[in-house]
Design an enzyme around this catalytic site. Structure first.
Site, short mmCIF file in Angstrom:
data_model
loop_
_atom_site.label_atom_id
_atom_site.label_comp_id
_atom_site.label_asym_id
_atom_site.label_seq_id
_atom_site.Cartn_x
_atom_site.Cartn_y
_atom_site.Cartn_z
N LYS A 18 -6.31 -4.60 -3.43
CA LYS A 18 -7.55 -5.13 -2.27
C LYS A 18 -8.55 -4.48 -1.02
CE LYS A 18 -3.69 -4.07 1.00
NZ LYS A 18 -3.74 -3.84 2.11
N ASP A 64 1.12 -1.30 0.02
CA ASP A 64 -0.43 -0.05 0.21
C ASP A 64 0.95 1.20 -0.08
OD1 ASP A 64 -1.67 -2.00 -0.21
OD2 ASP A 64 -2.46 -1.55 2.12
N LYS A 106 -7.62 -4.78 4.86
CA LYS A 106 -6.54 -4.73 5.27
C LYS A 106 -5.21 -5.47 5.08
CE LYS A 106 -7.83 -0.86 7.46
NZ LYS A 106 -8.05 0.15 6.60
N CYS A 136 -2.40 -2.55 8.14
CA CYS A 136 -2.29 -3.88 6.34
C CYS A 136 -0.49 -4.60 6.75
CB CYS A 136 -1.96 -3.11 5.48
SG CYS A 136 -3.56 -2.16 5.28
N VAL A 195 3.66 -0.10 4.55
CA VAL A 195 2.37 0.49 5.25
C VAL A 195 1.17 0.41 5.63
CG1 VAL A 195 3.72 2.81 5.25
CG2 VAL A 195 1.94 2.44 3.75
N THR A 196 0.08 0.48 6.74
CA THR A 196 1.15 0.89 7.94
C THR A 196 1.40 -0.24 8.50
OG1 THR A 196 -0.88 0.78 9.33
CG2 THR A 196 -0.77 2.86 8.37
N GLU A 229 -4.63 -0.64 -1.44
CA GLU A 229 -6.18 -0.20 -0.52
C GLU A 229 -7.10 -0.01 -1.83
OE1 GLU A 229 -6.13 -0.02 3.68
OE2 GLU A 229 -8.75 0.01 3.45
#
Ligand code: TIU
Length: 222
Positions: free
Chosen positions: A129, A24, A132, A162, A157-158, A72
């Site tokens: 996705k 992410d 998470k 995730c 991250v983070t 995400e």
């Protein structure tokens, strides 16, 4: 290859069965005006890891390693965003609302793009996705199985959201995972420290951690 200084004990992996998974690193979390900031966070903390991530990505590409980028992202009609996720907390803007970088956390919007420094190259795996974790409601496990992957090196991250969720999902699917300590960050430094500790506790109950400075010389020697 062996990362001798990995915690809690040395981590062994082979290039052909290991993937680099970048979680992410998208504008929504790293740049002002995105989802991270709407949740009340200071995104500048996360920007600091970009050079270290870039160095690992370039070295990994240099040895021909498999690269996976996750993002995400939700569908524009929010069919994959449970109301429980959208309604959680008291954000200034909710998922799907119009923000400074387009609709918050929606696939295809400007904010949902990878940051330029870590943009995927053609042929690298990109996973959108809705959760998470990188494995929930995605084809990631099947793709990794097809490639004969057994080991995962994580960045992104983070750390405690995730990244940790994805490492736990990977653990339950039988992968040996290692998190690169200086290539992950949280909006809460104490949570990053705690997440690293809890993952490697109890004999690597979730996985290993190591600094990228230990990995880079190994890749140079390949
Ligand atoms: N809020 C937070 O720390 N993270 C997320 O919502 N998503 C990811 O970690 N990618």
């Amino acid at each position: 290859m062996q990362l001798n200084q990995a915690q809690p004990f040395p981590y062994n992996f082979e290039l052909k069965s290991t993937a680099l998974v970048i979680i992410d690193m998208q504008r929504d979390f790293i740049e002002p005006g995105g989802f991270g900031e709407t949740l009340g966070n200071d995104v500048s903390l996360l920007q600091a890891i970009v050079p270290a991530c870039q160095a690992v990505l370039e070295a990994w590409r240099g040895v021909g390693g498999l690269v996976v980028h996750t993002r995400e992202a939700h569908r524009a009609d929010l069919a994959d965003c449970p109301p429980a996720k959208r309604n959680r907390g008291n954000p200034s803007l909710r998922i799907g609302d119009m923000g400074a970088m387009g609709r918050i956390l929606i696939a295809g919007e400007p904010g949902n793009q990878f940051i330029a420094a870590l943009a995927p190259l053609p042929g690298e795996i990109v996973i959108d996705k809705p959760g998470k974790g990188a494995f929930y409601a995605t084809p990631l496990h099947e793709l990794l199985q097809q490639e004969g992957i057994t080991h995962l090196l994580f960045m992104g991250v983070t750390t405690e959201v995730c990244v940790q969720t994805s490492m736990r999902e990977a653990n339950d699917r039988g992968y040996d995972s290692l998190l690169l300590e200086d290539c992950t960050e949280s909006y809460f430094p104490a949570f990053k420290a705690a997440a690293l500790e809890m993952m490697r506790a109890q004999g690597a109950i979730v996985g290993w951690t190591a600094a990228s400075g230990q990995l880079l010389p190994l890749l140079q020697d390949c």
